[in-house]
Design a protein around this motif. Structure first.
Motif, PDB file in Angstrom:
ATOM      1  N   HIS A 144       0.821  -1.209   0.000  1.00  0.00           N
ATOM      2  CA  HIS A 144       0.000   0.000   0.000  1.00  0.00           C
ATOM      3  C   HIS A 144       0.862   1.269   0.000  1.00  0.00           C
ATOM      4  N   HIS A 145       2.141   1.156  -0.349  1.00  0.00           N
ATOM      5  CA  HIS A 145       3.000   2.339  -0.366  1.00  0.00           C
ATOM      6  C   HIS A 145       2.444   3.352  -1.359  1.00  0.00           C
ATOM      7  N   PRO A 146       2.353   4.646  -0.961  1.00  0.00           N
ATOM      8  CA  PRO A 146       1.700   5.633  -1.850  1.00  0.00           C
ATOM      9  C   PRO A 146       2.472   5.936  -3.129  1.00  0.00           C
ATOM     10  N   LEU A 147       3.787   5.747  -3.149  1.00  0.00           N
ATOM     11  CA  LEU A 147       4.591   6.075  -4.326  1.00  0.00           C
ATOM     12  C   LEU A 147       5.073   4.840  -5.077  1.00  0.00           C
ATOM     13  N   THR A 148       5.482   3.817  -4.345  1.00  0.00           N
ATOM     14  CA  THR A 148       6.023   2.613  -4.980  1.00  0.00           C
ATOM     15  C   THR A 148       5.359   1.369  -4.384  1.00  0.00           C
ATOM     16  N   PRO A 149       4.085   1.150  -4.678  1.00  0.00           N
ATOM     17  CA  PRO A 149       3.400  -0.032  -4.127  1.00  0.00           C
ATOM     18  C   PRO A 149       4.016  -1.322  -4.675  1.00  0.00           C
ATOM     19  N   MET A 150       4.439  -2.202  -3.781  1.00  0.00           N
ATOM     20  CA  MET A 150       5.110  -3.440  -4.174  1.00  0.00           C
ATOM     21  C   MET A 150       4.122  -4.591  -4.085  1.00  0.00           C
ATOM     22  N   THR A 151       3.553  -4.953  -5.219  1.00  0.00           N
ATOM     23  CA  THR A 151       2.518  -5.988  -5.251  1.00  0.00           C
ATOM     24  C   THR A 151       3.025  -7.316  -5.794  1.00  0.00           C
ATOM     25  N   ASP A 152       4.318  -7.397  -6.095  1.00  0.00           N
ATOM     26  CA  ASP A 152       4.925  -8.633  -6.596  1.00  0.00           C
ATOM     27  C   ASP A 152       6.179  -8.897  -5.781  1.00  0.00           C
ATOM     28  N   SER A 153       6.247 -10.043  -5.128  1.00  0.00           N
ATOM     29  CA  SER A 153       7.398 -10.358  -4.270  1.00  0.00           C
ATOM     30  C   SER A 153       8.554 -10.981  -5.038  1.00  0.00           C
ATOM     31  N   SER A 154       8.348 -11.355  -6.297  1.00  0.00           N
ATOM     32  CA  SER A 154       9.414 -11.963  -7.101  1.00  0.00           C
ATOM     33  C   SER A 154      10.316 -10.872  -7.665  1.00  0.00           C
ATOM     34  N   LEU A 155      11.520 -10.761  -7.119  1.00  0.00           N
ATOM     35  CA  LEU A 155      12.446  -9.739  -7.592  1.00  0.00           C
ATOM     36  C   LEU A 155      12.873  -9.984  -9.027  1.00  0.00           C
ATOM     37  N   VAL A 156      12.922 -11.239  -9.431  1.00  0.00           N
ATOM     38  CA  VAL A 156      13.267 -11.558 -10.818  1.00  0.00           C
ATOM     39  C   VAL A 156      12.213 -10.983 -11.756  1.00  0.00           C
ATOM     40  N   ARG A 157      10.939 -11.155 -11.424  1.00  0.00           N
ATOM     41  CA  ARG A 157       9.871 -10.622 -12.269  1.00  0.00           C
ATOM     42  C   ARG A 157       9.856  -9.095 -12.241  1.00  0.00           C
ATOM     43  N   VAL A 158      10.017  -8.526 -11.050  1.00  0.00           N
ATOM     44  CA  VAL A 158       9.996  -7.061 -10.934  1.00  0.00           C
ATOM     45  C   VAL A 158      11.115  -6.451 -11.778  1.00  0.00           C
ATOM     46  N   LEU A 159      12.314  -7.014 -11.637  1.00  0.00           N
ATOM     47  CA  LEU A 159      13.462  -6.480 -12.367  1.00  0.00           C
ATOM     48  C   LEU A 159      13.311  -6.692 -13.874  1.00  0.00           C
ATOM     49  N   ALA A 160      12.758  -7.835 -14.275  1.00  0.00           N
ATOM     50  CA  ALA A 160      12.590  -8.134 -15.703  1.00  0.00           C
ATOM     51  C   ALA A 160      11.649  -7.148 -16.390  1.00  0.00           C
ATOM     52  N   ARG A 161      10.741  -6.542 -15.620  1.00  0.00           N
ATOM     53  CA  ARG A 161       9.840  -5.551 -16.193  1.00  0.00           C
ATOM     54  C   ARG A 161      10.515  -4.188 -16.370  1.00  0.00           C
ATOM     55  N   GLN A 162      11.718  -4.052 -15.821  1.00  0.00           N
ATOM     56  CA  GLN A 162      12.402  -2.767 -15.842  1.00  0.00           C
ATOM     57  C   GLN A 162      13.595  -2.727 -16.798  1.00  0.00           C
ATOM     58  N   THR A 163      13.922  -3.830 -17.410  1.00  0.00           N
ATOM     59  CA  THR A 163      15.108  -3.893 -18.258  1.00  0.00           C
ATOM     60  C   THR A 163      14.867  -4.831 -19.430  1.00  0.00           C
ATOM     61  N   GLU A 164      15.547  -4.570 -20.525  1.00  0.00           N
ATOM     62  CA  GLU A 164      15.486  -5.473 -21.674  1.00  0.00           C
ATOM     63  C   GLU A 164      16.568  -6.541 -21.595  1.00  0.00           C
ATOM     64  N   ASN A 165      17.463  -6.441 -20.624  1.00  0.00           N
ATOM     65  CA  ASN A 165      18.526  -7.425 -20.459  1.00  0.00           C
ATOM     66  C   ASN A 165      18.039  -8.630 -19.663  1.00  0.00           C
ATOM     67  N   LYS A 166      18.785  -9.706 -19.748  1.00  0.00           N
ATOM     68  CA  LYS A 166      18.401 -10.940 -19.064  1.00  0.00           C
ATOM     69  C   LYS A 166      18.548 -10.802 -17.548  1.00  0.00           C
ATOM     70  N   VAL A 167      17.616 -11.440 -16.834  1.00  0.00           N
ATOM     71  CA  VAL A 167      17.636 -11.461 -15.372  1.00  0.00           C
ATOM     72  C   VAL A 167      17.690 -12.911 -14.912  1.00  0.00           C
ATOM     73  N   GLY A 168      18.604 -13.206 -13.993  1.00  0.00           N
ATOM     74  CA  GLY A 168      18.754 -14.574 -13.488  1.00  0.00           C
ATOM     75  C   GLY A 168      18.712 -14.621 -11.981  1.00  0.00           C
TER      76      GLY A 168
END
Length: 418
Positions: A144-168
Protein backbone atom coordinates in the motif's frame (compact mmCIF):
# COMPACT_ATOMS: atom_id res chain seq x y z
CA UNK A 1 42.01 7.57 -0.49
CA UNK A 2 38.55 6.05 -0.76
CA UNK A 3 38.27 2.73 -2.56
CA UNK A 4 34.50 2.18 -2.48
CA UNK A 5 31.96 4.58 -3.97
CA UNK A 6 28.27 4.12 -3.19
CA UNK A 7 25.39 5.68 -5.12
CA UNK A 8 22.27 5.67 -2.93
CA UNK A 9 18.78 6.48 -4.18
CA UNK A 10 17.68 8.27 -1.00
CA UNK A 11 19.11 9.94 2.08
CA UNK A 12 18.29 7.45 4.80
CA UNK A 13 19.33 4.56 2.56
CA UNK A 14 22.69 6.24 2.18
CA UNK A 15 23.07 6.57 5.94
CA UNK A 16 21.97 2.96 6.33
CA UNK A 17 24.74 1.52 4.15
CA UNK A 18 27.30 4.00 5.48
CA UNK A 19 26.64 2.67 8.96
CA UNK A 20 27.09 -0.88 7.74
CA UNK A 21 30.49 -0.03 6.27
CA UNK A 22 31.60 1.68 9.47
CA UNK A 23 30.56 -1.44 11.36
CA UNK A 24 32.96 -3.30 9.08
CA UNK A 25 35.81 -0.93 9.95
CA UNK A 26 35.65 1.41 6.95
CA UNK A 27 35.85 5.12 7.72
CA UNK A 28 32.97 6.54 5.76
CA UNK A 29 31.62 9.91 4.71
CA UNK A 30 28.20 10.55 3.22
CA UNK A 31 27.68 13.47 0.86
CA UNK A 32 24.29 15.09 0.42
CA UNK A 33 23.94 15.13 -3.32
CA UNK A 34 26.78 14.94 -5.82
CA UNK A 35 29.98 16.20 -4.16
CA UNK A 36 31.90 19.17 -5.48
CA UNK A 37 35.47 18.64 -6.66
CA UNK A 38 37.99 18.48 -3.86
CA UNK A 39 35.45 18.04 -1.04
CA UNK A 40 36.07 14.36 -0.25
CA UNK A 41 38.64 14.04 2.58
CA UNK A 42 41.62 11.77 2.09
CA UNK A 43 41.23 9.82 5.35
CA UNK A 44 38.08 7.89 4.38
CA UNK A 45 37.74 4.44 2.85
CA UNK A 46 34.24 4.84 1.44
CA UNK A 47 32.13 7.67 0.05
CA UNK A 48 28.34 7.40 -0.05
CA UNK A 49 26.59 9.83 -2.38
CA UNK A 50 23.02 10.39 -1.20
CA UNK A 51 20.73 11.18 -4.11
CA UNK A 52 16.95 11.57 -4.22
CA UNK A 53 16.24 9.39 -7.22
CA UNK A 54 13.95 6.65 -5.95
CA UNK A 55 10.69 8.13 -7.21
CA UNK A 56 11.72 10.53 -9.98
CA UNK A 57 11.61 9.85 -13.73
CA UNK A 58 13.92 6.98 -14.70
CA UNK A 59 15.91 9.07 -17.20
CA UNK A 60 16.62 11.66 -14.50
CA UNK A 61 17.62 8.98 -12.00
CA UNK A 62 20.03 7.54 -14.57
CA UNK A 63 21.57 10.94 -15.33
CA UNK A 64 22.13 11.79 -11.66
CA UNK A 65 23.54 8.34 -10.92
CA UNK A 66 26.03 8.60 -13.77
CA UNK A 67 27.09 12.06 -12.56
CA UNK A 68 27.69 10.60 -9.09
CA UNK A 69 29.68 7.73 -10.60
CA UNK A 70 31.97 10.17 -12.41
CA UNK A 71 32.68 12.10 -9.19
CA UNK A 72 33.43 8.88 -7.31
CA UNK A 73 35.79 7.77 -10.05
CA UNK A 74 37.53 11.15 -9.85
CA UNK A 75 37.96 10.58 -6.10
CA UNK A 76 39.88 7.36 -6.80
CA UNK A 77 37.21 4.76 -6.05
CA UNK A 78 37.78 1.39 -7.73
CA UNK A 79 34.68 -0.48 -6.51
CA UNK A 80 31.11 0.78 -6.77
CA UNK A 81 27.75 0.00 -5.15
CA UNK A 82 24.22 1.02 -6.16
CA UNK A 83 22.13 1.17 -2.97
CA UNK A 84 18.33 0.96 -2.97
CA UNK A 85 15.78 0.08 -0.30
CA UNK A 86 15.64 -3.37 1.30
CA UNK A 87 12.03 -3.56 0.10
CA UNK A 88 13.15 -2.98 -3.53
CA UNK A 89 10.96 0.13 -3.81
CA UNK A 90 10.42 0.64 -7.53
CA UNK A 91 7.65 0.85 -10.10
CA UNK A 92 7.46 -1.30 -13.23
CA UNK A 93 9.17 1.55 -15.12
CA UNK A 94 12.13 1.72 -12.74
CA UNK A 95 14.24 3.05 -11.30
CA UNK A 96 16.37 0.13 -10.14
CA UNK A 97 16.66 -1.63 -13.50
CA UNK A 98 17.41 1.46 -15.63
CA UNK A 99 20.05 2.73 -13.21
CA UNK A 100 21.59 -0.73 -12.98
CA UNK A 101 21.75 -0.94 -16.78
CA UNK A 102 23.43 2.46 -17.03
CA UNK A 103 26.03 1.74 -14.36
CA UNK A 104 26.89 -1.65 -15.85
CA UNK A 105 27.43 -0.02 -19.24
CA UNK A 106 29.46 2.89 -17.84
CA UNK A 107 31.75 0.55 -15.89
CA UNK A 108 31.94 -1.96 -18.75
CA UNK A 109 30.91 -4.64 -16.28
CA UNK A 110 29.62 -8.04 -17.35
CA UNK A 111 26.94 -8.20 -14.69
CA UNK A 112 25.80 -7.05 -11.26
CA UNK A 113 24.07 -8.83 -8.42
CA UNK A 114 20.81 -7.59 -6.88
CA UNK A 115 20.48 -8.44 -3.20
CA UNK A 116 18.30 -6.24 -0.97
CA UNK A 117 18.37 -8.84 1.84
CA UNK A 118 18.90 -7.52 5.38
CA UNK A 119 18.11 -10.47 7.69
CA UNK A 120 18.80 -8.45 10.83
CA UNK A 121 15.90 -6.20 9.84
CA UNK A 122 13.67 -9.03 8.64
CA UNK A 123 14.39 -8.76 4.90
CA UNK A 124 15.22 -12.13 3.34
CA UNK A 125 15.23 -13.57 -0.19
CA UNK A 126 14.29 -17.16 -0.98
CA UNK A 127 13.95 -18.46 -4.56
CA UNK A 128 14.09 -14.85 -5.64
CA UNK A 129 11.09 -13.84 -3.51
CA UNK A 130 11.54 -11.05 -0.99
CA UNK A 131 10.10 -11.52 2.49
CA UNK A 132 9.41 -8.78 5.03
CA UNK A 133 9.47 -10.57 8.35
CA UNK A 134 7.50 -13.76 7.81
CA UNK A 135 5.32 -12.52 4.95
CA UNK A 136 5.96 -12.00 1.27
CA UNK A 137 6.70 -8.45 0.18
CA UNK A 138 3.43 -8.43 -1.76
CA UNK A 139 1.53 -9.19 1.46
CA UNK A 140 3.38 -6.65 3.59
CA UNK A 141 2.62 -2.99 4.32
CA UNK A 142 4.64 -2.14 1.17
CA UNK A 143 1.68 -3.29 -0.93
CA UNK A 144 0.00 0.00 0.00
CA UNK A 145 3.00 2.34 -0.37
CA UNK A 146 1.70 5.63 -1.85
CA UNK A 147 4.59 6.07 -4.33
CA UNK A 148 6.02 2.61 -4.98
CA UNK A 149 3.40 -0.03 -4.13
CA UNK A 150 5.11 -3.44 -4.17
CA UNK A 151 2.52 -5.99 -5.25
CA UNK A 152 4.93 -8.63 -6.60
CA UNK A 153 7.40 -10.36 -4.27
CA UNK A 154 9.41 -11.96 -7.10
CA UNK A 155 12.45 -9.74 -7.59
CA UNK A 156 13.27 -11.56 -10.82
CA UNK A 157 9.87 -10.62 -12.27
CA UNK A 158 10.00 -7.06 -10.93
CA UNK A 159 13.46 -6.48 -12.37
CA UNK A 160 12.59 -8.13 -15.70
CA UNK A 161 9.84 -5.55 -16.19
CA UNK A 162 12.40 -2.77 -15.84
CA UNK A 163 15.11 -3.89 -18.26
CA UNK A 164 15.49 -5.47 -21.67
CA UNK A 165 18.53 -7.43 -20.46
CA UNK A 166 18.40 -10.94 -19.06
CA UNK A 167 17.64 -11.46 -15.37
CA UNK A 168 18.75 -14.57 -13.49
CA UNK A 169 18.87 -16.05 -9.99
CA UNK A 170 21.45 -17.62 -7.69
CA UNK A 171 19.28 -19.66 -5.29
CA UNK A 172 19.98 -20.17 -1.61
CA UNK A 173 21.34 -23.71 -2.07
CA UNK A 174 24.21 -22.37 -4.17
CA UNK A 175 24.85 -19.49 -1.79
CA UNK A 176 25.12 -21.83 1.17
CA UNK A 177 27.57 -23.99 -0.78
CA UNK A 178 30.10 -21.16 -0.36
CA UNK A 179 31.60 -18.20 -2.16
CA UNK A 180 33.29 -20.33 -4.82
CA UNK A 181 29.94 -21.87 -5.73
CA UNK A 182 28.36 -18.43 -5.94
CA UNK A 183 31.18 -17.17 -8.13
CA UNK A 184 30.83 -20.19 -10.39
CA UNK A 185 27.08 -19.65 -10.70
CA UNK A 186 27.54 -15.96 -11.52
CA UNK A 187 30.18 -16.71 -14.16
CA UNK A 188 27.96 -19.34 -15.72
CA UNK A 189 25.07 -16.87 -15.94
CA UNK A 190 27.38 -14.20 -17.38
CA UNK A 191 28.50 -16.61 -20.08
CA UNK A 192 24.83 -17.01 -20.99
CA UNK A 193 24.42 -13.23 -21.28
CA UNK A 194 22.66 -12.70 -17.95
CA UNK A 195 23.84 -9.37 -16.55
CA UNK A 196 21.26 -8.86 -13.75
CA UNK A 197 21.35 -11.56 -11.07
CA UNK A 198 19.12 -11.74 -7.99
CA UNK A 199 20.90 -13.58 -5.17
CA UNK A 200 19.10 -15.33 -2.30
CA UNK A 201 20.08 -14.66 1.33
CA UNK A 202 18.35 -15.52 4.60
CA UNK A 203 21.14 -15.00 7.17
CA UNK A 204 24.15 -12.79 7.79
CA UNK A 205 26.42 -15.72 6.97
CA UNK A 206 24.92 -15.73 3.47
CA UNK A 207 25.81 -12.05 3.09
CA UNK A 208 29.41 -12.77 4.05
CA UNK A 209 29.59 -15.51 1.43
CA UNK A 210 28.11 -13.21 -1.21
CA UNK A 211 30.50 -10.39 -0.30
CA UNK A 212 33.50 -12.62 -0.82
CA UNK A 213 32.11 -13.92 -4.11
CA UNK A 214 31.72 -10.40 -5.57
CA UNK A 215 34.84 -8.84 -4.06
CA UNK A 216 36.41 -8.41 -7.49
CA UNK A 217 33.26 -7.12 -9.20
CA UNK A 218 33.33 -3.44 -10.20
CA UNK A 219 29.63 -3.07 -9.38
CA UNK A 220 27.40 -4.52 -6.67
CA UNK A 221 23.77 -3.51 -6.09
CA UNK A 222 21.48 -4.14 -3.18
CA UNK A 223 20.35 -3.00 0.23
CA UNK A 224 22.81 -2.23 2.97
CA UNK A 225 22.87 -5.83 4.21
CA UNK A 226 24.98 -7.19 1.36
CA UNK A 227 27.63 -4.57 2.20
CA UNK A 228 28.24 -6.53 5.41
CA UNK A 229 30.64 -8.89 3.63
CA UNK A 230 32.48 -6.34 1.49
CA UNK A 231 35.05 -4.84 3.93
CA UNK A 232 36.52 -8.27 4.75
CA UNK A 233 36.55 -9.19 1.06
CA UNK A 234 38.43 -6.00 0.20
CA UNK A 235 40.95 -6.59 2.99
CA UNK A 236 41.68 -10.08 1.71
CA UNK A 237 42.42 -8.53 -1.68
CA UNK A 238 44.78 -5.93 -0.22
CA UNK A 239 42.51 -3.02 -1.12
CA UNK A 240 41.74 -2.00 2.45
CA UNK A 241 43.76 -1.65 5.64
CA UNK A 242 42.20 -1.93 9.09
CA UNK A 243 41.56 1.39 10.85
CA UNK A 244 40.59 1.66 14.52
CA UNK A 245 37.69 3.81 15.76
CA UNK A 246 36.01 3.99 12.39
CA UNK A 247 32.82 5.25 14.09
CA UNK A 248 34.39 8.06 16.14
CA UNK A 249 32.41 11.34 16.17
CA UNK A 250 33.08 14.69 17.86
CA UNK A 251 31.40 15.48 21.18
CA UNK A 252 28.51 17.87 20.53
CA UNK A 253 26.30 19.24 23.30
CA UNK A 254 22.87 20.78 22.95
CA UNK A 255 19.15 20.12 23.14
CA UNK A 256 17.57 17.03 21.59
CA UNK A 257 14.58 16.70 19.26
CA UNK A 258 12.86 14.26 16.90
CA UNK A 259 11.12 15.06 13.62
CA UNK A 260 9.00 12.17 12.31
CA UNK A 261 7.52 12.58 8.85
CA UNK A 262 7.26 8.91 7.90
CA UNK A 263 3.90 7.13 7.80
CA UNK A 264 5.44 3.64 7.91
CA UNK A 265 4.15 1.11 10.43
CA UNK A 266 7.53 1.03 12.18
CA UNK A 267 7.67 4.80 12.68
CA UNK A 268 4.04 4.99 13.80
CA UNK A 269 4.88 2.38 16.44
CA UNK A 270 7.89 4.40 17.56
CA UNK A 271 5.78 7.52 17.83
CA UNK A 272 3.21 5.69 19.96
CA UNK A 273 5.94 4.33 22.24
CA UNK A 274 7.63 7.69 22.84
CA UNK A 275 7.08 8.94 26.42
CA UNK A 276 8.37 12.52 26.19
CA UNK A 277 6.69 15.74 25.03
CA UNK A 278 4.97 15.10 21.68
CA UNK A 279 3.15 17.35 19.24
CA UNK A 280 1.28 15.81 16.30
CA UNK A 281 1.13 18.30 13.45
CA UNK A 282 -2.15 19.09 11.70
CA UNK A 283 -1.31 17.92 8.18
CA UNK A 284 -4.58 19.18 6.74
CA UNK A 285 -3.75 22.67 8.02
CA UNK A 286 -0.27 22.33 6.54
CA UNK A 287 -1.73 21.52 3.13
CA UNK A 288 -4.14 24.48 3.42
CA UNK A 289 -1.09 26.72 3.76
CA UNK A 290 -1.53 27.66 7.40
CA UNK A 291 1.64 28.59 9.41
CA UNK A 292 1.75 25.32 11.35
CA UNK A 293 5.54 25.50 11.68
CA UNK A 294 5.34 28.79 13.60
CA UNK A 295 2.96 27.47 16.26
CA UNK A 296 4.83 24.17 16.47
CA UNK A 297 8.14 25.97 17.07
CA UNK A 298 6.55 28.05 19.81
CA UNK A 299 5.41 24.82 21.45
CA UNK A 300 8.84 23.22 21.04
CA UNK A 301 11.03 26.06 22.28
CA UNK A 302 9.33 26.07 25.67
CA UNK A 303 10.06 22.37 26.14
CA UNK A 304 13.65 21.97 24.96
CA UNK A 305 14.90 21.66 28.52
CA UNK A 306 12.64 18.69 29.22
CA UNK A 307 14.74 16.10 27.34
CA UNK A 308 14.01 14.93 23.78
CA UNK A 309 10.84 16.32 22.24
CA UNK A 310 8.94 14.83 19.30
CA UNK A 311 7.10 16.58 16.46
CA UNK A 312 5.35 14.17 14.09
CA UNK A 313 3.40 14.36 10.85
CA UNK A 314 2.90 10.62 10.33
CA UNK A 315 -0.58 9.16 10.14
CA UNK A 316 -2.43 5.93 9.37
CA UNK A 317 -2.64 4.82 5.70
CA UNK A 318 -6.32 5.69 5.32
CA UNK A 319 -5.71 9.23 6.61
CA UNK A 320 -2.76 9.66 4.26
CA UNK A 321 -4.82 8.51 1.28
CA UNK A 322 -7.62 10.91 2.22
CA UNK A 323 -5.15 13.80 2.43
CA UNK A 324 -3.62 12.90 -0.94
CA UNK A 325 -7.05 12.61 -2.54
CA UNK A 326 -7.97 16.04 -1.21
CA UNK A 327 -4.79 17.93 -2.11
CA UNK A 328 -2.88 15.66 -4.50
CA UNK A 329 0.15 13.48 -3.77
CA UNK A 330 2.79 16.01 -4.81
CA UNK A 331 1.20 19.02 -3.16
CA UNK A 332 0.57 17.28 0.16
CA UNK A 333 4.00 15.63 0.38
CA UNK A 334 5.85 18.83 -0.61
CA UNK A 335 3.91 20.89 1.91
CA UNK A 336 4.68 18.49 4.75
CA UNK A 337 8.36 18.25 3.76
CA UNK A 338 8.63 22.04 3.66
CA UNK A 339 7.09 22.29 7.13
CA UNK A 340 9.50 19.72 8.56
CA UNK A 341 12.41 21.56 6.94
CA UNK A 342 11.28 24.85 8.52
CA UNK A 343 10.95 23.13 11.89
CA UNK A 344 14.48 21.75 11.63
CA UNK A 345 15.91 25.21 10.95
CA UNK A 346 13.94 26.72 13.81
CA UNK A 347 14.91 23.98 16.26
CA UNK A 348 18.61 24.29 15.47
CA UNK A 349 18.40 28.08 15.82
CA UNK A 350 16.78 27.52 19.24
CA UNK A 351 19.67 25.33 20.44
CA UNK A 352 18.94 21.81 19.22
CA UNK A 353 22.24 20.10 18.36
CA UNK A 354 21.11 16.45 18.42
CA UNK A 355 18.32 15.67 15.98
CA UNK A 356 16.64 12.39 14.98
CA UNK A 357 14.71 12.46 11.69
CA UNK A 358 12.36 9.65 10.65
CA UNK A 359 11.56 9.16 6.97
CA UNK A 360 13.64 9.30 3.81
CA UNK A 361 11.83 12.25 2.21
CA UNK A 362 11.76 14.11 5.51
CA UNK A 363 15.48 13.51 6.03
CA UNK A 364 16.24 14.85 2.58
CA UNK A 365 14.22 18.01 3.25
CA UNK A 366 15.86 18.53 6.65
CA UNK A 367 19.48 18.21 5.56
CA UNK A 368 18.75 20.49 2.61
CA UNK A 369 17.23 23.14 4.85
CA UNK A 370 20.15 22.93 7.28
CA UNK A 371 22.69 23.27 4.49
CA UNK A 372 24.36 19.97 5.34
CA UNK A 373 26.63 18.81 2.51
CA UNK A 374 28.41 15.86 4.14
CA UNK A 375 28.17 13.59 7.18
CA UNK A 376 30.73 11.61 9.17
CA UNK A 377 29.24 8.25 10.06
CA UNK A 378 29.29 7.20 13.72
CA UNK A 379 27.99 4.48 16.04
CA UNK A 380 24.90 2.43 15.21
CA UNK A 381 21.68 2.97 17.15
CA UNK A 382 19.70 0.11 15.59
CA UNK A 383 20.55 -1.99 12.53
CA UNK A 384 20.86 0.33 9.56
CA UNK A 385 20.62 3.58 11.54
CA UNK A 386 23.82 5.25 12.83
CA UNK A 387 24.43 8.59 14.42
CA UNK A 388 26.24 11.02 12.13
CA UNK A 389 27.96 14.37 12.51
CA UNK A 390 27.58 17.08 9.91
CA UNK A 391 30.81 18.34 8.41
CA UNK A 392 31.39 22.08 8.85
CA UNK A 393 32.11 24.88 11.31
CA UNK A 394 29.10 24.17 13.55
CA UNK A 395 28.55 20.40 13.44
CA UNK A 396 25.26 18.79 14.45
CA UNK A 397 24.56 15.22 15.50
CA UNK A 398 21.96 13.74 13.16
CA UNK A 399 20.29 10.33 13.04
CA UNK A 400 18.50 9.97 9.69
CA UNK A 401 16.19 6.98 9.89
CA UNK A 402 14.40 5.16 7.11
CA UNK A 403 10.73 5.01 8.00
CA UNK A 404 10.74 1.20 8.10
CA UNK A 405 13.79 0.83 10.37
CA UNK A 406 14.38 0.78 14.11
CA UNK A 407 12.92 -0.97 17.13
CA UNK A 408 9.79 0.32 18.84
CA UNK A 409 11.88 2.14 21.48
CA UNK A 410 14.18 3.72 18.85
CA UNK A 411 13.44 7.36 19.72
CA UNK A 412 14.35 6.86 23.35
CA UNK A 413 17.27 4.54 22.66
CA UNK A 414 18.88 6.96 20.21
CA UNK A 415 19.82 9.52 22.85
CA UNK A 416 21.18 6.85 25.18
CA UNK A 417 23.66 5.73 22.49
CA UNK A 418 25.65 8.98 22.45
Amino acid sequence: MAILGIIADDFTGATDIAGMLVRGGMRTIQTIGIPANGTIPGDVDAVVVALKTRSIAAKDAVAQSLDALAKLQDAGCVRFFFKYCSTFDSTDDGNIGPVGDALIEALQAKQAIYCPAFPENGRTIFFGHLFVGNVLLSDSHMRHHPLTPMTDSSLVRVLARQTENKVGLVPLKQVQAGSAAVREALDRLAADGVCHVVVDAVADTDLGIIGEAVGDDPLVTGGSGVALGLPAAYRRRGLLAHKANADALPTINGASAILAGSCSAATLGQIAAFKGPHLHLDTDAICRGEPVADSALAWAVGRLGDGPILLSAGDQPEAVKALQAKYGVDRSSHAIEATMAALAKGLVAAGVARLVVAGGETSGAVVGALGVTALRIGPEIDPGVPWTASVGDKPLLLALKSGNFGATDFFTKAFCTL
